[in-house]
Design a protein around this motif. Structure first.
Motif, PDB file in Angstrom:
ATOM      1  N   ILE A 104       2.490  19.296   8.447  1.00 24.03           N
ATOM      2  CA  ILE A 104       3.068  20.566   7.994  1.00 24.03           C
ATOM      3  C   ILE A 104       3.816  20.289   6.690  1.00 24.03           C
ATOM      4  CG2 ILE A 104       4.874  22.295   8.437  1.00 24.03           C
ATOM      5  CD1 ILE A 104       2.369  22.923   9.962  1.00 24.03           C
ATOM      6  N   PRO A 105       3.589  21.074   5.631  1.00 25.43           N
ATOM      7  CA  PRO A 105       4.247  20.804   4.342  1.00 25.43           C
ATOM      8  C   PRO A 105       5.689  21.284   4.324  1.00 25.43           C
ATOM      9  CG  PRO A 105       2.886  22.756   4.179  1.00 25.43           C
ATOM     10  CD  PRO A 105       2.660  22.219   5.558  1.00 25.43           C
ATOM     11  N   CYS A 106       6.421  20.835   3.306  1.00 26.98           N
ATOM     12  CA  CYS A 106       7.837  21.216   3.201  1.00 26.98           C
ATOM     13  C   CYS A 106       8.023  22.655   2.754  1.00 26.98           C
ATOM     14  CB  CYS A 106       8.567  20.269   2.254  1.00 26.98           C
ATOM     15  SG  CYS A 106       8.145  20.487   0.496  1.00 26.98           S
ATOM     16  N   GLY A 107       7.069  23.163   1.964  1.00 31.25           N
ATOM     17  CA  GLY A 107       7.156  24.537   1.486  1.00 31.25           C
ATOM     18  C   GLY A 107       7.977  24.713   0.227  1.00 31.25           C
ATOM     19  N   GLU A 108       8.529  23.628  -0.317  1.00 26.06           N
ATOM     20  CA  GLU A 108       9.450  23.754  -1.440  1.00 26.06           C
ATOM     21  C   GLU A 108       9.092  22.899  -2.654  1.00 26.06           C
ATOM     22  OE1 GLU A 108      13.184  22.694   0.228  1.00 26.06           O
ATOM     23  OE2 GLU A 108      13.329  24.485   1.505  1.00 26.06           O
ATOM     24  N   CYS A 109       8.304  21.855  -2.470  1.00 26.12           N
ATOM     25  CA  CYS A 109       8.055  20.914  -3.563  1.00 26.12           C
ATOM     26  C   CYS A 109       7.071  21.490  -4.584  1.00 26.12           C
ATOM     27  CB  CYS A 109       7.518  19.595  -3.010  1.00 26.12           C
ATOM     28  SG  CYS A 109       5.819  19.701  -2.367  1.00 26.12           S
ATOM     29  N   TYR A 110       6.819  20.724  -5.632  1.00 24.89           N
ATOM     30  CA  TYR A 110       5.897  21.149  -6.702  1.00 24.89           C
ATOM     31  C   TYR A 110       4.534  21.533  -6.126  1.00 24.89           C
ATOM     32  CZ  TYR A 110       2.843  20.791 -10.796  1.00 24.89           C
ATOM     33  OH  TYR A 110       1.914  21.046 -11.775  1.00 24.89           O
ATOM     34  N   HIS A 114       2.562  25.275  -5.761  1.00 32.78           N
ATOM     35  CA  HIS A 114       1.243  25.500  -6.352  1.00 32.78           C
ATOM     36  C   HIS A 114       0.143  25.622  -5.296  1.00 32.78           C
ATOM     37  CE1 HIS A 114       3.470  24.204  -9.919  1.00 32.78           C
ATOM     38  NE2 HIS A 114       2.509  24.756 -10.643  1.00 32.78           N
ATOM     39  N   LYS A 115       0.560  25.733  -4.022  1.00 33.46           N
ATOM     40  CA  LYS A 115      -0.376  25.955  -2.900  1.00 33.46           C
ATOM     41  C   LYS A 115      -1.359  24.805  -2.722  1.00 33.46           C
ATOM     42  CE  LYS A 115       1.246  30.133  -2.050  1.00 33.46           C
ATOM     43  NZ  LYS A 115       1.972  30.440  -0.803  1.00 33.46           N
ATOM     44  N   VAL A 116      -0.957  23.594  -3.116  1.00 33.26           N
ATOM     45  CA  VAL A 116      -1.788  22.412  -2.883  1.00 33.26           C
ATOM     46  C   VAL A 116      -1.096  21.614  -1.770  1.00 33.26           C
ATOM     47  CG1 VAL A 116      -3.043  20.510  -3.980  1.00 33.26           C
ATOM     48  CG2 VAL A 116      -2.304  22.455  -5.356  1.00 33.26           C
ATOM     49  N   PHE A 117      -1.088  22.202  -0.582  1.00 30.58           N
ATOM     50  CA  PHE A 117      -0.248  21.699   0.499  1.00 30.58           C
ATOM     51  C   PHE A 117      -0.574  20.274   0.920  1.00 30.58           C
ATOM     52  CE2 PHE A 117      -0.422  26.393   1.223  1.00 30.58           C
ATOM     53  CZ  PHE A 117       0.904  26.661   0.901  1.00 30.58           C
TER      54      PHE A 117
END
Length: 372
Positions: A104-110, A114-117
């Motif tokens: 599960i991604p953090c949802g906050e990083c670069y 850019h939706k490149v999870f």
């Protein structure tokens, strides 16, 4: 540490033991059945008793190539029952039937912005483990699910939906992401090369988007299975030239989009040849670094796009769950081999050497359950 995590704690009719059986990766092509400690959980975490875990091609690649350090316990297409909850965990309770995402991604990083999870550093950390370096853990009796996964990566399985059906949520999500990457439009022609379980799922989803789908595979048995999923136009790649046949069926142009659902890099160039000028080629199974031959003018002069898609998208979690858990398609029919956990090594061997009529292989610790 929650008291509920301690060995011997009763969870309904099932007590949590101190140790469990697991298929432990020890090195290249070396997986052994071993007794290991049941993982302990902390605040915000849950312990899941595994019922079904599908064997993914990435599991097989890691085992065959030694790309990951040993020891590890793989397996990430998993479903089961919540066996214990850590302190402060309110999202789930003991007895809930669930499926678990391991990333599960953090949802906050670069990369998330850019939706490149799949490139998110948090996403690359695995949040489920049966012990050792976190690696999914579904090839074991119990799995510890970490707090950030509990918050956003665990889904309840509704009544009437089997553990087997629910085990397809994660692979379907990855396929939906690939189809989204292609940006298909209704009426376009799509060629899907490879009709293993992933190829069939990709084909079904492409057809669901309104596209005309042509499938290609070397084995007639796989086309027979694919036809039961409504995939009627197919090319027997053992007796026909796929590129020529696709062009015959598209007024000489080629397909609007081609999906390469098998790992052979030697198929990348034919996939591009089967694509019309201005069309798209999606690499879905090329998960090992290496070299491949392409025609650069096909990209520049013919304006063909070469695309890639890897792993799941949190943005598609709701849609993929609705598709699978709502039983829009009976995906459990793709399962041809079921093995109890005690035969996990044999299961991995069968999955690594697929036969023409073999499709999805699953390991089922839950086949030994007496209290469910």
């Amino acid at each position: 540490m929650s008291v509920a995590t301690q060995p011997g704690t009763a969870i309904g009719r099932q007590a949590i033991p101190a140790t469990m059986t697991a298929a432990v990766y020890r090195g290249i092509n070396d997986v052994r059945m071993e007794t290991v400690p049941v993982p302990q959980i902390g605040a915000g975490e849950i312990l899941v008793r595994v019922h079904t875990c599908g064997i993914c091609g990435t599991d097989l690649k890691k085992i065959a190539t030694g790309s990951h350090s040993a020891p590890r316990i793989f397996g990430h297409e998993m479903t089961g029952v919540v066996a214990a909850v850590g302190e402060g965990t309110t999202e789930f309770k003991v007895g809930d039937r669930v499926m678990v995402f391991h990333h599960i991604p953090c949802g906050e990083c670069y990369y998330c912005r850019h939706k490149v999870f799949a490139q998110c550093p948090t996403y690359k950390k695995v949040g489920a483990t049966a012990g050792y370096e976190p690696s999914g853990g579904g090839f074991a009796e119990y799995v510890r699910v970490m707090d950030w996964i509990v918050r956003k990566g665990v889904l309840r399985i509704p009544e009437g939906t089997s553990f087997e059906q629910a085990s397809f949520v994660e692979p379907v999500n990855t396929c939906m992401k690939g189809i989204e990457t292609l940006a298909l439009r209704a009426g376009e022609t799509v060629l899907v090369i490879g009709q293993g379980p992933i190829g069939i799922i990709l084909s079904v989803l492409a057809q669901r988007s309104g596209a005309r789908v042509i499938t290609s595979d070397l084995f007639p048995q796989r086309h027979t299975i694919a036809k039961t999923f409504g995939l009627k136009e197919f090319i027997d790649a053992a007796t026909s030239n796929t590129v020529h046949r696709v062009k015959e069926w598209t007024e000489g142009r080629g397909a609007d989009a081609v999906v390469l659902a098998v790992a052979g890099n030697n198929l990348i160039r034919p996939a591009m040849e089967a694509t019309r000028p201005g069309g798209r080629v999606l690499l879905f199974a090329q998960t090992q670094h290496g070299e491949a031959t392409i025609d650069p003018a096909a990209v520049c002069v013919d304006e063909k796009s070469l695309l890639g898609s890897y792993s799941a998208s949190v943005d598609l979690q709701e849609e993929s769950a609705g598709f699978v858990l709502g039983r829009e398609v009976d995906l459990a029919r793709l399962i041809t081999h079921r093995f109890p956990l005690a035969q996990a090594v044999e299961a991995l061997q069968v999955a690594a050497h697929p036969q023409p009529d073999s499709m999805k292989v699953v390991i089922q610790p839950g086949s030994a359950w007496k209290d469910q």
